[in-house]
Design a protein around this motif. Sequence first.
Motif, mmCIF file in Angstrom:
data_model
loop_
_atom_site.group_PDB
_atom_site.id
_atom_site.type_symbol
_atom_site.label_atom_id
_atom_site.label_comp_id
_atom_site.label_asym_id
_atom_site.label_seq_id
_atom_site.Cartn_x
_atom_site.Cartn_y
_atom_site.Cartn_z
ATOM 1 N N THR A 95 -2.928 -38.895 -41.839
ATOM 2 C CA THR A 95 -2.150 -37.673 -42.104
ATOM 3 C C THR A 95 -1.719 -36.988 -40.814
ATOM 4 O O THR A 95 -1.434 -35.786 -40.813
ATOM 5 C CB THR A 95 -2.982 -36.690 -42.952
ATOM 6 N N LEU A 96 -1.653 -37.718 -39.702
ATOM 7 C CA LEU A 96 -1.212 -37.126 -38.445
ATOM 8 C C LEU A 96 0.244 -36.679 -38.542
ATOM 9 O O LEU A 96 1.041 -37.274 -39.285
ATOM 10 C CB LEU A 96 -1.373 -38.132 -37.305
ATOM 11 N N ASN A 97 0.586 -35.654 -37.780
ATOM 12 C CA ASN A 97 1.917 -35.055 -37.887
ATOM 13 C C ASN A 97 2.760 -35.343 -36.654
ATOM 14 O O ASN A 97 2.409 -34.929 -35.548
ATOM 15 C CB ASN A 97 1.784 -33.532 -38.070
ATOM 16 N N LYS A 98 3.837 -36.076 -36.788
ATOM 17 C CA LYS A 98 4.893 -36.284 -35.792
ATOM 18 C C LYS A 98 4.370 -36.750 -34.430
ATOM 19 O O LYS A 98 3.813 -35.965 -33.668
ATOM 20 C CB LYS A 98 5.725 -35.004 -35.615
ATOM 21 N N VAL A 99 4.590 -37.992 -34.128
ATOM 22 C CA VAL A 99 4.200 -38.552 -32.833
ATOM 23 C C VAL A 99 5.292 -38.219 -31.831
ATOM 24 O O VAL A 99 6.437 -38.644 -31.978
ATOM 25 C CB VAL A 99 3.989 -40.071 -32.936
ATOM 26 N N PHE A 100 4.949 -37.461 -30.784
ATOM 27 C CA PHE A 100 5.920 -37.017 -29.787
ATOM 28 C C PHE A 100 5.938 -37.890 -28.531
ATOM 29 O O PHE A 100 6.937 -37.920 -27.815
ATOM 30 C CB PHE A 100 5.618 -35.575 -29.354
ATOM 31 N N ASN A 429 13.352 -40.314 -40.201
ATOM 32 C CA ASN A 429 12.376 -39.973 -39.179
ATOM 33 C C ASN A 429 13.014 -40.031 -37.805
ATOM 34 O O ASN A 429 13.540 -41.077 -37.400
ATOM 35 C CB ASN A 429 11.193 -40.941 -39.232
ATOM 36 N N ALA A 430 13.001 -38.927 -37.099
ATOM 37 C CA ALA A 430 13.517 -38.921 -35.738
ATOM 38 C C ALA A 430 12.628 -39.798 -34.852
ATOM 39 O O ALA A 430 11.404 -39.768 -34.950
ATOM 40 C CB ALA A 430 13.554 -37.498 -35.189
ATOM 41 N N VAL A 431 13.259 -40.586 -33.979
ATOM 42 C CA VAL A 431 12.521 -41.427 -33.041
ATOM 43 C C VAL A 431 12.241 -40.575 -31.801
ATOM 44 O O VAL A 431 13.044 -40.535 -30.864
ATOM 45 C CB VAL A 431 13.308 -42.705 -32.689
ATOM 46 N N SER A 452 11.648 -29.037 -38.553
ATOM 47 C CA SER A 452 10.417 -28.628 -37.898
ATOM 48 C C SER A 452 9.304 -28.298 -38.887
ATOM 49 O O SER A 452 8.124 -28.455 -38.578
ATOM 50 C CB SER A 452 10.685 -27.416 -36.992
ATOM 51 N N GLY A 453 9.632 -27.836 -40.078
ATOM 52 C CA GLY A 453 8.601 -27.433 -41.026
ATOM 53 C C GLY A 453 7.949 -28.577 -41.774
ATOM 54 O O GLY A 453 6.860 -28.413 -42.332
ATOM 55 N N LEU A 454 8.569 -29.741 -41.792
ATOM 56 C CA LEU A 454 8.012 -30.850 -42.551
ATOM 57 C C LEU A 454 6.866 -31.512 -41.797
ATOM 58 O O LEU A 454 6.895 -31.664 -40.575
ATOM 59 C CB LEU A 454 9.108 -31.887 -42.835
ATOM 60 N N HIS A 455 5.859 -31.928 -42.556
ATOM 61 C CA HIS A 455 4.668 -32.583 -42.001
ATOM 62 C C HIS A 455 4.727 -34.057 -42.386
ATOM 63 O O HIS A 455 4.723 -34.413 -43.553
ATOM 64 C CB HIS A 455 3.409 -31.927 -42.564
ATOM 65 N N GLY A 456 4.769 -34.902 -41.384
ATOM 66 C CA GLY A 456 4.821 -36.341 -41.644
ATOM 67 C C GLY A 456 4.904 -37.111 -40.360
ATOM 68 O O GLY A 456 4.900 -36.543 -39.261
ATOM 69 N N HIS A 457 4.980 -38.432 -40.454
ATOM 70 C CA HIS A 457 5.076 -39.250 -39.244
ATOM 71 C C HIS A 457 5.667 -40.607 -39.565
ATOM 72 O O HIS A 457 5.733 -41.028 -40.733
ATOM 73 C CB HIS A 457 3.679 -39.437 -38.608
ATOM 74 N N TYR A 458 6.102 -41.280 -38.523
ATOM 75 C CA TYR A 458 6.483 -42.686 -38.584
ATOM 76 C C TYR A 458 5.916 -43.384 -37.355
ATOM 77 O O TYR A 458 5.917 -42.829 -36.250
ATOM 78 C CB TYR A 458 8.009 -42.863 -38.583
ATOM 79 N N ALA A 459 5.412 -44.586 -37.551
ATOM 80 C CA ALA A 459 4.987 -45.435 -36.433
ATOM 81 C C ALA A 459 5.235 -46.872 -36.819
ATOM 82 O O ALA A 459 4.914 -47.274 -37.961
ATOM 83 C CB ALA A 459 3.526 -45.210 -36.073
ATOM 84 N N GLY A 460 5.789 -47.646 -35.917
ATOM 85 C CA GLY A 460 6.084 -49.035 -36.235
ATOM 86 C C GLY A 460 6.011 -49.913 -34.998
ATOM 87 O O GLY A 460 6.296 -49.454 -33.872
ATOM 88 N N LEU A 461 5.628 -51.151 -35.199
ATOM 89 C CA LEU A 461 5.625 -52.171 -34.151
ATOM 90 C C LEU A 461 6.766 -53.125 -34.431
ATOM 91 O O LEU A 461 6.814 -53.761 -35.496
ATOM 92 C CB LEU A 461 4.286 -52.919 -34.133
ATOM 93 N N TRP A 462 7.686 -53.213 -33.481
ATOM 94 C CA TRP A 462 8.814 -54.127 -33.596
ATOM 95 C C TRP A 462 8.531 -55.306 -32.665
ATOM 96 O O TRP A 462 8.357 -55.136 -31.461
ATOM 97 C CB TRP A 462 10.105 -53.420 -33.191
ATOM 98 N N SER A 463 8.506 -56.505 -33.235
ATOM 99 C CA SER A 463 8.184 -57.691 -32.448
ATOM 100 C C SER A 463 8.864 -58.912 -33.038
ATOM 101 O O SER A 463 9.513 -58.824 -34.084
ATOM 102 C CB SER A 463 6.672 -57.905 -32.385
#
Length: 463
Positions: A95-100, A429-431, A452-463
Amino acid sequence: MAPQQTGSRKRKAPAVDVGAASSSSQGSAAADGEGPPQPRKRRPEACRSLVHYLRGREVGARGPAGLPGFEGQLRGYAVRKLPELLAERELTLGTLNKVFASQWLNARQVVCGTKCNTLFVVDVQSSQITRIPLMRDRGPGLARAQPGCGIHAIELNPSKTLLATGGENPNSLAIYQLPTLDPLCLGDRHGHKDWIFAIAWISDTVVVSGSRDGTVALWQIDPDMVNGSIAWHNDAGLPVYGHICPRALETIPRASTNPNNRKVRDLAFSGKNDELGAVSLDGFFHLWKAGGSTLIRQMSFRLPQCRENVCLTYCDEPSLYAIGSQSHLSFLDLRQGLQNIRPLCSREGGTDVRSLSFYQHIVTLGTGDGCLLFYDIRAQKFLEERASASPGPPPGPVTRKLKLTCGRGWLSHDDLWMNYFGGIEEFPNAVYTHCYNWPEMKLFVAGGPLPSGLHGHYAGLWS
């Protein structure tokens, strides 16, 4: 004076395998001059094998001296062809929020910082997450973590022995040792008065940070700290770290049109020219000469595209600064004068540039609508993909801009999502961050929903 130390109430973070592969330099060149001819050494058979050479490149070994041109061509070909071969595998981050911010530590581990002020290492193969305790400011009266800010920057020094990022207080600069990620020192007092948005190393022991308060701070890391001459644990077994003050603190000039919007958004260092570039939210570019432990301001000027200049990178080979804004990717060549700024429209359906990186002659753009674009500086155009216009044999190839689109990620269905966004199921999801691991031919991409108010995240491995 030795840096003052303090104890943290948090226990030492578990050691993380952050060993980086190192290259060994082999062979020597004969000097020209008079003297008896030397017998010519026969090159081992394995060194003449192309398969051996390519395998050596995979593990980070240096190629033989006889293949410098081929090595450059091979790298250039790989850089151009890799994007269209990448396939996505989404990673689960709870449930982590937005990877910067993100950086590769080794072949399978990436260190990340989030909007919810979490510093963690993710194993891209198993998705296992290891959280790293944040350093606290000295003194009970200083600020603690502030909601809605987070960790915006993570940078490794050139030798990959130190990591710089934010502290529990987002105004502070935290330095960790690698590969253990033990806390080393914290720049808290007499530093920034607002959130740190950008970090750049200018040597193995000198790092610069840029803040929303409109200042750029230069920090000198004491070699005695790095060499371990300070006891890092007290009697209770709690981690202890030093506290440092900036060697220099520069305030960027105020723009007469918008004096209260001097927030430093990104930094980029040119080792070739010993120059530090910065972009601020008022639409200005700033340049300092970075020599030793000082910053000497060279120039400041307004950019043609002045809305949301939020990311910056330096392209070594052509000596260009690349700047990402709300609707453009711009290139700045200071050798040709201040007027030589080449804007390229990258807007597609209202997207904006949120992250930039440079390798060889390819600039990678992460956009606000969850896409990755690739610009070839030599060809002066975006990479294109080839697609057939019809199911049958086409009369000619149809080209379009190569674009990788990220997956859905995770979105919290909280009250804010329901009341203000009407329960919309999907948001792009903004990169906010991406980083390459070129020896392994992998790309880590992360971010989260742009509102800014939304809580969420995206993470992906491209290979």
